[in-house]
Design a protein around this motif. Structure first.
Motif, PDB file in Angstrom:
ATOM      1  N   LYS A  48       0.790  13.915  -3.895  1.00  0.00           N
ATOM      2  CA  LYS A  48      -0.085  13.338  -2.878  1.00  0.00           C
ATOM      3  C   LYS A  48       0.727  12.823  -1.688  1.00  0.00           C
ATOM      4  CE  LYS A  48      -4.114  13.712  -5.020  1.00  0.00           C
ATOM      5  NZ  LYS A  48      -3.624  14.231  -6.322  1.00  0.00           N
ATOM      6  N   ARG A  49       2.002  12.525  -1.944  1.00  0.00           N
ATOM      7  CA  ARG A  49       2.858  12.083  -0.841  1.00  0.00           C
ATOM      8  C   ARG A  49       2.993  13.166   0.203  1.00  0.00           C
ATOM      9  NH1 ARG A  49       7.487   9.046  -4.046  1.00  0.00           N
ATOM     10  NH2 ARG A  49       6.199   7.333  -4.732  1.00  0.00           N
ATOM     11  N   GLU A  50       2.868  14.398  -0.273  1.00  0.00           N
ATOM     12  CA  GLU A  50       2.939  15.525   0.642  1.00  0.00           C
ATOM     13  C   GLU A  50       1.804  15.456   1.657  1.00  0.00           C
ATOM     14  OE1 GLU A  50       2.557  19.570  -1.093  1.00  0.00           O
ATOM     15  OE2 GLU A  50       1.825  19.850   0.960  1.00  0.00           O
ATOM     16  N   VAL A  51       0.657  14.900   1.220  1.00  0.00           N
ATOM     17  CA  VAL A  51      -0.475  14.737   2.135  1.00  0.00           C
ATOM     18  C   VAL A  51      -0.074  13.822   3.301  1.00  0.00           C
ATOM     19  CG1 VAL A  51      -2.877  13.968   2.366  1.00  0.00           C
ATOM     20  CG2 VAL A  51      -2.140  15.118   0.275  1.00  0.00           C
ATOM     21  N   LEU A  52       0.695  12.764   2.970  1.00  0.00           N
ATOM     22  CA  LEU A  52       1.165  11.862   4.029  1.00  0.00           C
ATOM     23  C   LEU A  52       2.039  12.615   5.028  1.00  0.00           C
ATOM     24  CD1 LEU A  52       2.156   8.615   2.056  1.00  0.00           C
ATOM     25  CD2 LEU A  52       0.074   9.007   3.352  1.00  0.00           C
ATOM     26  N   GLN A  53       2.925  13.466   4.495  1.00  0.00           N
ATOM     27  CA  GLN A  53       3.801  14.262   5.378  1.00  0.00           C
ATOM     28  C   GLN A  53       2.984  15.156   6.297  1.00  0.00           C
ATOM     29  OE1 GLN A  53       6.952  13.680   5.323  1.00  0.00           O
ATOM     30  NE2 GLN A  53       7.582  13.081   3.258  1.00  0.00           N
ATOM     31  N   ARG A  54       1.947  15.760   5.712  1.00  0.00           N
ATOM     32  CA  ARG A  54       1.123  16.672   6.513  1.00  0.00           C
ATOM     33  C   ARG A  54       0.324  15.921   7.567  1.00  0.00           C
ATOM     34  NH1 ARG A  54      -2.348  19.541   2.505  1.00  0.00           N
ATOM     35  NH2 ARG A  54      -3.236  20.557   4.335  1.00  0.00           N
ATOM     36  N   LEU A  55      -0.102  14.699   7.233  1.00  0.00           N
ATOM     37  CA  LEU A  55      -0.794  13.876   8.236  1.00  0.00           C
ATOM     38  C   LEU A  55       0.157  13.521   9.375  1.00  0.00           C
ATOM     39  CD1 LEU A  55      -2.886  11.510   5.915  1.00  0.00           C
ATOM     40  CD2 LEU A  55      -3.815  13.189   7.526  1.00  0.00           C
ATOM     41  N   ARG A  56       1.379  13.131   9.008  1.00  0.00           N
ATOM     42  CA  ARG A  56       2.383  12.793  10.024  1.00  0.00           C
ATOM     43  C   ARG A  56       2.677  14.000  10.917  1.00  0.00           C
ATOM     44  NH1 ARG A  56       3.790  10.087  12.968  1.00  0.00           N
ATOM     45  NH2 ARG A  56       6.051  10.171  12.938  1.00  0.00           N
ATOM     46  N   ALA A  57       2.667  15.178  10.293  1.00  0.00           N
ATOM     47  CA  ALA A  57       2.965  16.390  11.051  1.00  0.00           C
ATOM     48  C   ALA A  57       1.909  16.657  12.127  1.00  0.00           C
ATOM     49  CB  ALA A  57       3.076  17.586  10.103  1.00  0.00           C
ATOM     50  N   LEU A  58       0.713  16.113  11.943  1.00  0.00           N
ATOM     51  CA  LEU A  58      -0.324  16.244  12.983  1.00  0.00           C
ATOM     52  C   LEU A  58      -0.001  15.377  14.195  1.00  0.00           C
ATOM     53  CD1 LEU A  58      -3.617  15.861  10.876  1.00  0.00           C
ATOM     54  CD2 LEU A  58      -2.668  17.988  11.791  1.00  0.00           C
ATOM     55  N   GLY A  59       0.884  14.401  13.984  1.00  0.00           N
ATOM     56  CA  GLY A  59       1.237  13.497  15.075  1.00  0.00           C
ATOM     57  C   GLY A  59       0.575  12.135  14.966  1.00  0.00           C
ATOM     58  N   VAL A  60      -0.305  11.940  13.958  1.00  0.00           N
ATOM     59  CA  VAL A  60      -0.932  10.621  13.805  1.00  0.00           C
ATOM     60  C   VAL A  60       0.064   9.656  13.175  1.00  0.00           C
ATOM     61  CG1 VAL A  60      -3.239  11.633  13.532  1.00  0.00           C
ATOM     62  CG2 VAL A  60      -1.912  11.058  11.496  1.00  0.00           C
ATOM     63  N   ARG A  61      -0.212   8.363  13.331  1.00  0.00           N
ATOM     64  CA  ARG A  61       0.660   7.346  12.750  1.00  0.00           C
ATOM     65  C   ARG A  61       0.071   6.813  11.464  1.00  0.00           C
ATOM     66  NH1 ARG A  61       4.413   5.202  15.961  1.00  0.00           N
ATOM     67  NH2 ARG A  61       4.750   6.467  17.808  1.00  0.00           N
ATOM     68  N   LEU A  62       0.947   6.397  10.560  1.00  0.00           N
ATOM     69  CA  LEU A  62       0.487   5.871   9.273  1.00  0.00           C
ATOM     70  C   LEU A  62       0.888   4.415   9.134  1.00  0.00           C
ATOM     71  CD1 LEU A  62       1.527   8.872   6.979  1.00  0.00           C
ATOM     72  CD2 LEU A  62      -0.711   8.441   8.029  1.00  0.00           C
ATOM     73  N   SER A  63      -0.053   3.638   8.640  1.00  0.00           N
ATOM     74  CA  SER A  63       0.155   2.207   8.526  1.00  0.00           C
ATOM     75  C   SER A  63      -0.152   1.762   7.102  1.00  0.00           C
ATOM     76  CB  SER A  63      -0.797   1.530   9.525  1.00  0.00           C
ATOM     77  OG  SER A  63      -0.760   0.151   9.388  1.00  0.00           O
ATOM     78  N   ILE A  64       0.684   0.892   6.543  1.00  0.00           N
ATOM     79  CA  ILE A  64       0.408   0.356   5.213  1.00  0.00           C
ATOM     80  C   ILE A  64      -0.355  -0.954   5.372  1.00  0.00           C
ATOM     81  CG2 ILE A  64       1.363  -0.462   3.031  1.00  0.00           C
ATOM     82  CD1 ILE A  64       3.644   1.415   3.360  1.00  0.00           C
ATOM     83  N   ASP A  65      -1.608  -0.935   4.931  1.00  0.00           N
ATOM     84  CA  ASP A  65      -2.510  -2.078   5.088  1.00  0.00           C
ATOM     85  C   ASP A  65      -2.312  -3.052   3.929  1.00  0.00           C
ATOM     86  OD1 ASP A  65      -4.552  -3.613   6.157  1.00  0.00           O
ATOM     87  OD2 ASP A  65      -6.049  -2.014   6.091  1.00  0.00           O
ATOM     88  N   ASP A  66      -2.656  -4.314   4.159  1.00  0.00           N
ATOM     89  CA  ASP A  66      -2.573  -5.357   3.126  1.00  0.00           C
ATOM     90  C   ASP A  66      -1.174  -5.419   2.543  1.00  0.00           C
ATOM     91  OD1 ASP A  66      -5.285  -5.636   3.603  1.00  0.00           O
ATOM     92  OD2 ASP A  66      -5.886  -4.414   1.906  1.00  0.00           O
ATOM     93  N   PHE A  67      -0.175  -5.220   3.388  1.00  0.00           N
ATOM     94  CA  PHE A  67       1.201  -5.185   2.906  1.00  0.00           C
ATOM     95  C   PHE A  67       1.596  -6.529   2.296  1.00  0.00           C
ATOM     96  CE2 PHE A  67       5.779  -5.588   3.126  1.00  0.00           C
ATOM     97  CZ  PHE A  67       6.166  -4.404   2.526  1.00  0.00           C
ATOM     98  N   GLY A  68       2.262  -6.450   1.135  1.00  0.00           N
ATOM     99  CA  GLY A  68       2.720  -7.657   0.454  1.00  0.00           C
ATOM    100  C   GLY A  68       1.880  -7.990  -0.769  1.00  0.00           C
ATOM    101  N   THR A  69       0.741  -7.327  -0.915  1.00  0.00           N
ATOM    102  CA  THR A  69      -0.126  -7.595  -2.062  1.00  0.00           C
ATOM    103  C   THR A  69       0.124  -6.619  -3.204  1.00  0.00           C
ATOM    104  OG1 THR A  69      -1.886  -6.225  -1.144  1.00  0.00           O
ATOM    105  CG2 THR A  69      -1.967  -8.567  -0.637  1.00  0.00           C
ATOM    106  N   GLY A  70       0.984  -5.641  -2.982  1.00  0.00           N
ATOM    107  CA  GLY A  70       1.181  -4.583  -3.978  1.00  0.00           C
ATOM    108  C   GLY A  70       2.173  -4.915  -5.068  1.00  0.00           C
ATOM    109  N   TYR A  71       2.881  -6.035  -4.938  1.00  0.00           N
ATOM    110  CA  TYR A  71       3.876  -6.453  -5.932  1.00  0.00           C
ATOM    111  C   TYR A  71       4.748  -5.302  -6.397  1.00  0.00           C
ATOM    112  CZ  TYR A  71       0.460 -10.177  -6.118  1.00  0.00           C
ATOM    113  OH  TYR A  71      -0.410 -11.152  -5.777  1.00  0.00           O
TER     114      TYR A  71
END
Ligand code: C2E
Ligand code: MG
Ligand code: MG
Ligand code: MG
Length: 285
Positions: A162-185
């Protein structure tokens, strides 16, 4: 007699249970119909850049406009939509609307980004990057100004394929943001492996930042790590000027919260944007 009471008792609970199941069934039917008819409103909450002291973007936040119950907040239907595998359609609806608005605002001369929330469930849906590409094409919104927010707990659990999906999204030129950062322990080592651009510090760290020095140290460290990895940091949930002052002094890049503005409908967001660019005294930075 006792048997009758016991039976009555059983009936009471079963009636109660049936009622709950009926309610849930009603909600499922209504939600399915809402998706068919697009009964959703997109609200926009501004984000401000601390260095430029200007509105630099909006986060799109969905509300369900239920025909009888009125506006329903996302937390009351997104989890159900996830279970029903409807959330991808809702998220793409929001993305399409927000990109359309974003394009208009940019054409009016406002240099803003649009952030939309993506449920982690979408990553199992058919060809998410293809769907996002289609929205960009349909709306004419430039990819580099679209930011996709994915919650940290989901990103951590993401299987390698599924990480590959992130790569493919990035390849479109969109930006990725990690929401609620710090709650994932979790260990932060995943940050170096994921193609993300932004960390969005969870509201729970901001809340007591002016009173609790440990929260302040945590946020300070997160910002330090993020910057050294070349990531942008956004803090959410800023409600007062004490919190704002601290985040500015810690060089947090962008801030978002009720102090600046609550989420609002598109027409009000447009007015807010015009006002904010006309004079910068609207919020105290
Ligand atoms: P989130 O993405 O972390 O969004 C921030 C939430 O905090 C929003 O609630 C916002 O109204 C609220 N908020 C912003 N500033 C402040 C503040 O200063 N103080 C307080 N107390 N709250 C603040 P909202 O709109 O109810 O959304 C809740 C969550 O629902 C979002 O959290 C997001 O996870 C989810 N969500 C919203 N829209 C969508 C969507 O289109 N798709 C998906 N999948 N999830 C969505
Ligand atoms: Mg968000
Ligand atoms: Mg958040
Ligand atoms: Mg949140």
């Amino acid at each position: 007699q006792a048997k009758a009471a016991g039976k009555g008792c059983f009936n009471f609970y079963s009636a109660e249970m049936t009622k709950r199941q009926e309610h849930r069934l009603d909600l499922e039917i209504a939600l399915r119909q809402a998706v068919e008819e697009g009964q959703f409103l997109v609200y926009y909450q501004p984000k401000k850049s601390t260095s430029a002291n200007r509105v630099c973007g909006f986060e799109a936040l969905v509300r369900w406009q239920h025909p009888r119950l009125g506006l329903i907040p996302p937390m009351d239907f997104i989890p159900l939509a996830e279970e029903m595998h409807l959330v991808d359609r809702i998220d793409l609806f929001v993305m399409r609307q927000a990109c359309r608005k974003g394009r208009i605002w940019r054409e009016e001369g406002h240099d803003i980004t649009i952030a939309v929330n993506l449920s982690g469930v979408n990553f199992s849906a058919d060809d998410l990057p293809g769907q996002v590409a289609k929205v960009l094409e349909e709306t004419g919104f430039p990819a580099e100004y679209l930011e996709l927010e994915i919650t940290e707990s989901f990103v951590i659990d993401l299987a390698v394929d599924k990480r590959e999906v992130l790569q493919r999204l990035r390849a479109l030129g969109v930006r990725l943001s990690i929401d609620d950062f710090g709650t994932g322990y979790s260990s932060l080592s995943y940050l170096k492996r994921l193609p993300v651009n932004t960390l969005k510090i969870d509201r729970s760290f901001v809340r007591d930042i002016a009173r609790d020095s440990r929260d302040m140290m945590l946020v300070s460290s997160i910002i330090g790590i993020a910057h050294s990895l070349g990531l942008k940091v956004v803090a959410e949930g800023i409600e007062d000027t004490d919190q704002l002052g601290i985040l500015v002094s810690l060089e947090c890049d962008e801030i978002q919260g009720y102090l600046i503005a609550k989420p609002m409908p598109a027409d009000m967001a447009g007015v807010f944007l015009d006002g904010a660019s006309a004079d910068n005294v609207t919020t105290p930075i």
